[in-house]
Design a protein around this motif. Structure first.
Motif, PDB file in Angstrom:
ATOM      1  N   ARG A  45       0.858  -1.185   0.000  1.00 16.23           N
ATOM      2  CA  ARG A  45       0.000   0.000   0.000  1.00 16.23           C
ATOM      3  C   ARG A  45       0.897   1.239   0.000  1.00 16.23           C
ATOM      4  O   ARG A  45       2.018   1.194   0.501  1.00 16.23           O
ATOM      5  CB  ARG A  45      -0.907  -0.021   1.217  1.00 16.23           C
ATOM      6  CG  ARG A  45      -1.883  -1.181   1.139  1.00 16.23           C
ATOM      7  CD  ARG A  45      -2.972  -1.167   2.192  1.00 16.23           C
ATOM      8  NE  ARG A  45      -2.800  -0.241   3.274  1.00 16.23           N
ATOM      9  CZ  ARG A  45      -2.885  -0.553   4.555  1.00 16.23           C
ATOM     10  NH1 ARG A  45      -3.125  -1.787   4.920  1.00 16.23           N
ATOM     11  NH2 ARG A  45      -2.747   0.365   5.480  1.00 16.23           N
ATOM     12  N   PRO A  46       0.412   2.348  -0.537  1.00 16.31           N
ATOM     13  CA  PRO A  46       1.265   3.544  -0.671  1.00 16.31           C
ATOM     14  C   PRO A  46       1.943   3.979   0.643  1.00 16.31           C
ATOM     15  O   PRO A  46       3.097   4.348   0.633  1.00 16.31           O
ATOM     16  CB  PRO A  46       0.302   4.620  -1.169  1.00 16.31           C
ATOM     17  CG  PRO A  46      -0.777   3.859  -1.861  1.00 16.31           C
ATOM     18  CD  PRO A  46      -0.907   2.557  -1.121  1.00 16.31           C
ATOM     19  N   ARG A  47       1.247   3.907   1.749  1.00 18.62           N
ATOM     20  CA  ARG A  47       1.833   4.362   3.015  1.00 18.62           C
ATOM     21  C   ARG A  47       2.127   3.214   3.972  1.00 18.62           C
ATOM     22  O   ARG A  47       2.453   3.437   5.127  1.00 18.62           O
ATOM     23  CB  ARG A  47       0.901   5.364   3.679  1.00 18.62           C
ATOM     24  CG  ARG A  47       0.787   6.626   2.874  1.00 18.62           C
ATOM     25  CD  ARG A  47       0.020   7.680   3.595  1.00 18.62           C
ATOM     26  NE  ARG A  47      -0.156   8.812   2.705  1.00 18.62           N
ATOM     27  CZ  ARG A  47      -1.158   9.637   2.740  1.00 18.62           C
ATOM     28  NH1 ARG A  47      -2.104   9.473   3.629  1.00 18.62           N
ATOM     29  NH2 ARG A  47      -1.224  10.635   1.901  1.00 18.62           N
ATOM     30  N   GLY A  48       2.017   1.995   3.480  1.00 16.58           N
ATOM     31  CA  GLY A  48       2.227   0.832   4.332  1.00 16.58           C
ATOM     32  C   GLY A  48       3.634   0.272   4.204  1.00 16.58           C
ATOM     33  O   GLY A  48       4.457   0.765   3.428  1.00 16.58           O
ATOM     34  N   ARG A  50       6.716  -1.965   3.067  1.00 22.41           N
ATOM     35  CA  ARG A  50       7.100  -2.497   1.757  1.00 22.41           C
ATOM     36  C   ARG A  50       7.641  -3.917   1.869  1.00 22.41           C
ATOM     37  O   ARG A  50       7.832  -4.584   0.850  1.00 22.41           O
ATOM     38  CB  ARG A  50       8.131  -1.601   1.107  1.00 22.41           C
ATOM     39  CG  ARG A  50       7.586  -0.203   0.865  1.00 22.41           C
ATOM     40  CD  ARG A  50       8.439   0.540  -0.138  1.00 22.41           C
ATOM     41  NE  ARG A  50       7.917   1.862  -0.425  1.00 22.41           N
ATOM     42  CZ  ARG A  50       6.904   2.130  -1.241  1.00 22.41           C
ATOM     43  NH1 ARG A  50       6.286   1.144  -1.820  1.00 22.41           N
ATOM     44  NH2 ARG A  50       6.501   3.345  -1.452  1.00 22.41           N
TER      45      ARG A  50
END
Length: 115
Positions: A45-48, A50
């Motif tokens: 997710r973009p802010r989760g 990696r």
């Protein structure tokens, strides 16, 4: 239908070692190999996060000998099964999920690149 047909617990991971493998003597007299693999998430997710750090263990003497040559940042591929382990601590019961490895090998970085 037999349980062998219904149940399946196979895990294959490829990632890099985040710390040197460790051999831990157990109260039973057995030796446990413990190492952690950093495995990137396929679609983070973009802010989760990696990646995930997965704890791997093995009682297999052959894998323990082989893993002694692994170093931090090596790319490693393992096969095993997911297990949940419980143990007692001074503050209560602890639990962890681990991959119990039956096989493992170091992978060259060239062959570890995604297609």
């Amino acid at each position: 239908m037999s349980l062998a047909v219904i149940d399946r617990n196979d895990v294959v991971l490829r990632g890099r070692l985040s710390a040197p493998p460790e051999l831990r003597p157990m109260p039973s007299g057995d030796t446990l190999l413990v190492f952690k693999l950093v495995v990137r998430r396929e679609s983070p997710r973009p802010r989760g996060p990696r990646s995930d750090v997965i704890t791997c263990v093995s009682y297999a003497p052959a894998l323990q000998r082989y893993a002694a040559a692994w170093t931090v940042e090596d790319v490693v591929e393992v096969e095993g099964s997911l297990q949940r382990r419980f143990w007692r601590t001074p503050t209560g019961t602890a639990v962890a999920y681990e991959v119990n490895c039956r096989r493992g090998r170091k992978v060259s970085r060239a062959s570890a690149r995604p297609d």
